[in-house]
Design an enzyme around this catalytic site. Structure first.
Site, PDB file in Angstrom:
ATOM      1  N   ARG A 117       2.397  20.509  26.329  1.00 25.02           N
ATOM      2  CA  ARG A 117       1.148  20.130  27.025  1.00 25.02           C
ATOM      3  C   ARG A 117       1.343  19.039  28.077  1.00 25.02           C
ATOM      4  O   ARG A 117       0.411  18.310  28.410  1.00 25.02           O
ATOM      5  CB  ARG A 117       0.072  19.673  26.039  1.00 25.02           C
ATOM      6  CG  ARG A 117      -0.351  20.761  25.081  1.00 25.02           C
ATOM      7  CD  ARG A 117      -1.769  20.548  24.620  1.00 25.02           C
ATOM      8  NE  ARG A 117      -2.184  21.616  23.742  1.00 25.02           N
ATOM      9  CZ  ARG A 117      -1.949  21.643  22.446  1.00 25.02           C
ATOM     10  NH1 ARG A 117      -1.325  20.637  21.870  1.00 25.02           N
ATOM     11  NH2 ARG A 117      -2.358  22.655  21.731  1.00 25.02           N
ATOM     12  N   LYS A 139       2.074  19.960  43.879  1.00 24.73           N
ATOM     13  CA  LYS A 139       1.911  21.415  43.740  1.00 24.73           C
ATOM     14  C   LYS A 139       3.110  21.975  42.989  1.00 24.73           C
ATOM     15  O   LYS A 139       4.252  21.685  43.345  1.00 24.73           O
ATOM     16  CB  LYS A 139       1.847  22.071  45.114  1.00 24.73           C
ATOM     17  CG  LYS A 139       0.464  22.100  45.716  1.00 24.73           C
ATOM     18  CD  LYS A 139       0.471  23.073  46.874  1.00 24.73           C
ATOM     19  CE  LYS A 139      -0.816  23.031  47.641  1.00 24.73           C
ATOM     20  NZ  LYS A 139      -0.800  24.001  48.750  1.00 24.73           N
ATOM     21  N   GLU A 181       9.047  21.755  59.130  1.00 27.77           N
ATOM     22  CA  GLU A 181       7.907  21.133  58.437  1.00 27.77           C
ATOM     23  C   GLU A 181       7.603  19.749  59.050  1.00 27.77           C
ATOM     24  O   GLU A 181       6.456  19.359  59.174  1.00 27.77           O
ATOM     25  CB  GLU A 181       8.239  21.041  56.951  1.00 27.77           C
ATOM     26  CG  GLU A 181       7.142  21.444  55.983  1.00 27.77           C
ATOM     27  CD  GLU A 181       6.742  22.917  55.965  1.00 27.77           C
ATOM     28  OE1 GLU A 181       5.521  23.165  55.997  1.00 27.77           O
ATOM     29  OE2 GLU A 181       7.594  23.828  55.908  1.00 27.77           O
ATOM     30  N   GLU A 233      -7.008  20.528  47.200  1.00 23.32           N
ATOM     31  CA  GLU A 233      -7.228  21.513  48.264  1.00 23.32           C
ATOM     32  C   GLU A 233      -8.616  22.146  48.172  1.00 23.32           C
ATOM     33  O   GLU A 233      -8.759  23.351  48.251  1.00 23.32           O
ATOM     34  CB  GLU A 233      -6.166  22.614  48.134  1.00 23.32           C
ATOM     35  CG  GLU A 233      -5.467  22.916  49.422  1.00 23.32           C
ATOM     36  CD  GLU A 233      -4.278  23.854  49.230  1.00 23.32           C
ATOM     37  OE1 GLU A 233      -4.284  24.654  48.293  1.00 23.32           O
ATOM     38  OE2 GLU A 233      -3.358  23.758  50.032  1.00 23.32           O
ATOM     39  N   ASN A 242      -1.420  23.364  55.918  1.00 24.22           N
ATOM     40  CA  ASN A 242      -1.161  24.798  55.885  1.00 24.22           C
ATOM     41  C   ASN A 242      -0.975  25.383  57.282  1.00 24.22           C
ATOM     42  O   ASN A 242      -0.806  26.590  57.450  1.00 24.22           O
ATOM     43  CB  ASN A 242      -2.371  25.438  55.206  1.00 24.22           C
ATOM     44  CG  ASN A 242      -1.997  26.616  54.378  1.00 24.22           C
ATOM     45  OD1 ASN A 242      -2.373  27.721  54.731  1.00 24.22           O
ATOM     46  ND2 ASN A 242      -1.235  26.422  53.316  1.00 24.22           N
ATOM     47  N   HIS A 245       1.074  28.477  58.312  1.00 22.28           N
ATOM     48  CA  HIS A 245       1.500  29.130  57.072  1.00 22.28           C
ATOM     49  C   HIS A 245       0.765  30.438  56.774  1.00 22.28           C
ATOM     50  O   HIS A 245       1.258  31.241  55.987  1.00 22.28           O
ATOM     51  CB  HIS A 245       1.367  28.174  55.883  1.00 22.28           C
ATOM     52  CG  HIS A 245       2.475  27.156  55.825  1.00 22.28           C
ATOM     53  ND1 HIS A 245       2.670  26.225  56.810  1.00 22.28           N
ATOM     54  CD2 HIS A 245       3.473  26.951  54.923  1.00 22.28           C
ATOM     55  CE1 HIS A 245       3.722  25.477  56.501  1.00 22.28           C
ATOM     56  NE2 HIS A 245       4.225  25.898  55.355  1.00 22.28           N
ATOM     57  N   HIS A 249       3.439  32.921  55.906  1.00 23.25           N
ATOM     58  CA  HIS A 249       3.559  33.549  54.575  1.00 23.25           C
ATOM     59  C   HIS A 249       3.502  35.074  54.677  1.00 23.25           C
ATOM     60  O   HIS A 249       4.250  35.772  53.985  1.00 23.25           O
ATOM     61  CB  HIS A 249       2.443  33.052  53.646  1.00 23.25           C
ATOM     62  CG  HIS A 249       2.683  31.671  53.116  1.00 23.25           C
ATOM     63  ND1 HIS A 249       1.657  30.827  52.755  1.00 23.25           N
ATOM     64  CD2 HIS A 249       3.829  30.988  52.879  1.00 23.25           C
ATOM     65  CE1 HIS A 249       2.174  29.674  52.331  1.00 23.25           C
ATOM     66  NE2 HIS A 249       3.487  29.744  52.397  1.00 23.25           N
ATOM     67  N   HIS A 261      11.924  30.345  55.181  1.00 21.98           N
ATOM     68  CA  HIS A 261      10.557  29.819  55.261  1.00 21.98           C
ATOM     69  C   HIS A 261      10.323  29.090  56.592  1.00 21.98           C
ATOM     70  O   HIS A 261       9.317  29.293  57.255  1.00 21.98           O
ATOM     71  CB  HIS A 261      10.307  28.871  54.086  1.00 21.98           C
ATOM     72  CG  HIS A 261       8.949  28.251  54.067  1.00 21.98           C
ATOM     73  ND1 HIS A 261       7.801  28.973  53.798  1.00 21.98           N
ATOM     74  CD2 HIS A 261       8.543  26.985  54.324  1.00 21.98           C
ATOM     75  CE1 HIS A 261       6.757  28.164  53.865  1.00 21.98           C
ATOM     76  NE2 HIS A 261       7.182  26.943  54.194  1.00 21.98           N
TER      77      HIS A 261
HETATM   78 ZN    ZN Z   1       6.019  25.252  54.400  1.00 20.51          ZN
END
Ligand code: ZN
Ligand code: ADP
Length: 363
Positions: A117, A139, A181, A233, A242, A245, A249, A261
């Site tokens: 947990r 994240k 990035e 978010e 984002n 992205h 993506h 990426h």
């Molecule tokens: Zn990225």
């Protein structure tokens, strides 16, 4: 060591981010392990385990590894790690240390979030991409056949240790992925950073430690500010991270994740900048300036094969910014500022403009 604290009150989280000035393996890591009241487990990937075998050997911690690369970021690997930790009788008092790139940060974060947990988590990012992105902001997640990061949670590490000397063993292509990035942060939030990136090409090529450290700190501050305002978010502000992205993506998926990426996001950022021009926000000269910056750093913007527009539209379906099935994009107001769109920080784009942008990208 320089210290920077990212407090996220609404997430009841506090991450201390350290910039190591002396060797991590000789000082900070042994200290961290010695001061933790309980067992420590380092989880890394096969490449790093081999590269840093000697340094890892001397530590008073169990070391586990998973295969390198994005294909290992699955539910199966998560279950494998959990069983491994359980079989070593590691309990709630365990400190999990993720040592690696984005894949390790994401999956070890997710393991830490649910193991017994939730256990303490420290991340040691070893790629530029992970230093400026994956390790920061809580994240975590894994990929599924339905898409990237489709299962995961928000779970903030207690500490992030950043040692730029890891970048000396990192392949150039991986380094460029991280730089994309950093360029993103400049486009959405800092014109001065954009100008610095234009001027100091050599600092990056020669891995000048002071310059790289500056890029990392600046990026983390920008990301940290947006995370504090919108940790989960929900409101909009975190959406600007984002930028590029949505198309990036979709492109990664269309290229079956063989395109790095960074390259996919660079192309996505160019297409989003193009739409920002067509919508009347960004000036055309600025679009050219952005393109020139990518070219200065040898970041490829050309697609080797074109993809039909319909394939992109299907790819947008899972985008988190979509409302009622309609895709929305983060756009630029100018270099250094994402368009706020009344606090939404993203907007729908008329279909003819989207179509034109995708055709322009495919050109
Ligand atoms: Zn990225
Ligand atoms: P990213 O941070 O780009 O999301 P990964 O975790 O997939 O990605 O790391 C990219 C690749 O680089 C992996 O094969 C990983 O093993 C390798 N790698 C990570 N850090 C280093 C490093 N400091 N030196 C050499 N290779 C590294």
């Amino acid at each position: 060591m320089h210290e920077w604290v990212l407090k996220v009150p609404r997430a009841k989280a506090k991450t201390t981010i350290w910039f190591c000035q002396s060797p991590l393996f000789a000082t900070h890591l042994p200290e961290l392990i010695a001061t933790h009241q309980g067992p420590c487990a380092i989880i890394t990937d096969a490449t790093l385990k081999k590269l840093y075998a000697k340094q890892l050997q001397g530590l008073d911690a169990k070391v586990f590894s998973i295969p390198s690369g994005e294909t290992a970021k699955t539910r199966e690997t998560k279950a494998y790690l959990e069983d491994l930790l359980l079989s070593h009788h590691l309990g709630r008092d365990t400190l999990l240390i993720g040592l690696g790139g984005g894949v390790i940060c994401d999956i070890v974060g997710f393991v830490a979030a649910t193991y017994c947990r939730g256990v303490s988590l420290v991340l040691i990012p070893t790629t530029l991409l992970a230093m400026v992105d994956a390790a920061i902001g809580g994240k975590t997640g894994v990929n599924t056949p339905y898409g990237k990061n489709t299962i995961g949670s928000f779970y903030f590490p207690d500490q992030v240790l950043i040692d730029p000397s890891f970048l000396q063993t990192l392949p150039k292509q991986e380094l460029r992925n991280g730089l994309v990035e950093v360029i993103k942060y400049s486009l959405i939030a800092s014109k001065p950073l954009f100008v610095q990136l234009q001027k100091h090409i050599n600092g990056f090529a020669s891995l000048d430690v002071a310059w790289i450290k500056h890029l990392i700190q600046k990026s983390i501050r920008i990301k940290g500010k947006d995370i504090r305002e919108d940790p989960f978010e929900q409101k909009g502000r975190r959406r600007i991270l984002n930028y590029g992205h949505t198309i990036g993506h979709a492109l990664e998926k269309l290229e079956e994740y063989r395109m790095p990426h960074g390259q996919a996001v660079a192309i996505g950022m160019m297409a989003a900048a193009f739409m920002s021009c067509e919508m009347g926000f960004l000036r055309f000269e600025q679009l050219e300036e952005i393109q020139a910056l990518f070219q200065q750093y040898d970041i490829p913007l050309k697609l080797k094969k074109t993809h039909p527009i319909d394939a992109f539209l299907t790819g947008f379906a899972l985008d988190k910014k979509a409302v009622k099935g309609s895709v929305r994009f983060v756009l630029l107001k100018e270099i250094g500022a994402a368009h706020p769109f009344e606090g939404e920080y993203c907007t729908e784009v008329p279909f003819p403009i989207l179509e034109k942008a995708l055709a322009w990208m495919n050109r």
